[in-house]
Design an enzyme around this catalytic site. Structure first.
Site, PDB file in Angstrom:
ATOM      1  N   GLU A   1       1.052  -1.345   0.075  1.00 56.04           N
ATOM      2  CA  GLU A   1       0.093  -0.301   0.088  1.00 56.04           C
ATOM      3  C   GLU A   1       0.669   1.586   0.020  1.00 56.04           C
ATOM      4  OE1 GLU A   1      -1.453   2.975   0.283  1.00 56.04           O
ATOM      5  OE2 GLU A   1      -1.867   2.931   2.760  1.00 56.04           O
TER       6      GLU A   1
ATOM      7  N   CYS B   1      -1.435   9.540   1.702  1.00 52.27           N
ATOM      8  CA  CYS B   1      -1.013   8.409   0.803  1.00 52.27           C
ATOM      9  C   CYS B   1      -2.358   8.665  -0.015  1.00 52.27           C
ATOM     10  CB  CYS B   1      -0.872   7.083   0.930  1.00 52.27           C
ATOM     11  SG  CYS B   1      -1.562   6.274   1.976  1.00 52.27           S
TER      12      CYS B   1
END
Length: 266
Positions: free
Chosen positions: A41, A75
């Site tokens: 991720e 993110c």
């Protein structure tokens, strides 16, 4: 390295990482050399697409939160704002006003919304991305100044493909704003990115939303909401944002070995 030693230990069967592209690449390379499963991720350059029929007041509030949460260090933050040209003026007037009102101060103060970045070099990196984009024709309409590890909440307009603030991940409180005329143009601008974590679209027409969702290459599409992680939903990206899924039943199954058992009765 210690991480490499851990990954090569026979007791470790798999690895999952939340981090940067270089870190993900290094971890995946080591895991791959050991034939071990990895889930990554990584970074994101999420787009926020505001179509002409959007609820502007609600979209502005959501976009401010999406970009400037955690001082932009996320993110899943919305980093590229794509506005239909017909609503640009109305949206930007309120957006600039709300960003200007964000409270900066001591990061440890609960009333502070914008604090310093995690490290001074991260603020320097953001400053360079913005300055290089300005040299290519982008325009700073709010903020743009750095003081050590603090970077002002910043809005950059006239942003085009090829500029650092559009092509790269901007990990700090700076929104890159682009306009579009046609729906397909907006889709192409979203998909142009090397990242593919998530995209938010703002429209009152859910039939239209359902129609265009498959066109986006990202791992998630949120309608009239900022991209979030929720334990009930699978979470993860495409392209250099990583692979595999965390959370929900999909996340659990990433590290489950499915054993096939077959009985034959004579």
């Amino acid at each position: 390295s210690k991480i490499e030693d851990i990954l090569k230990d026979k007791r470790v069967k798999a690895v999952t990482l939340t981090g940067s592209k270089p870190a993900g690449s290094a971890v995946a390379a080591t895991a791959g050399s050991e034939i071990k499963k990895s889930v990554l991720e990584l970074g994101g350059s999420n787009a926020l697409v505001v179509f002409k029929d959007a609820n502007i007041a609600e979209a502005v509030k959501t976009c401010v939160q999406a970009r400037f949460q955690n001082t932009g260090q996320s993110c899943i933050a919305g980093k590229r704002l794509l506005l239909h040209e017909s609503i640009e003026d109305e949206f930007m007037e309120e957006f600039v006003k709300q960003v200007r009102e964000l409270k900066s101060g001591d990061t440890m103060d609960e009333d502070t919304f914008i604090g310093t970045l995690a490290r001074e070099d991260l603020a320097e990196d953001l400053e360079k991305q913005i300055q290089d984009s300005v040299k290519q024709g982008a325009k700073i309409v709010l903020g743009g100044k750095r003081d050590k590890a603090y970077y002002e909440p910043t809005i950059i307009t006239n942003v085009k493909k090829g500029m650092p603030v559009f092509d790269q991940e901007t990990f700090g409180p700076a929104m890159a704003v682009t306009t579009f005329k046609e729906d397909q143009e907006a889709i192409d601008l979203v998909n142009y990115s090397d990242f593919g974590l998530g995209v938010s679209i703002f429209t009152e027409d859910f039939t239209f939303a359902e129609k265009i969702v498959p066109a986006f290459e990202d791992g998630a599409v949120f309608v009239n909401e900022l991209v979030k992680s929720d334990p009930r939903l699978p979470f993860g990206g495409t392209k250099i944002s990583g692979y595999g899924r965390e959370l929900s039943s999909h996340g659990i199954q990433e590290f489950v070995n499915r054993k096939t058992v077959y009985f034959n009765k004579y």
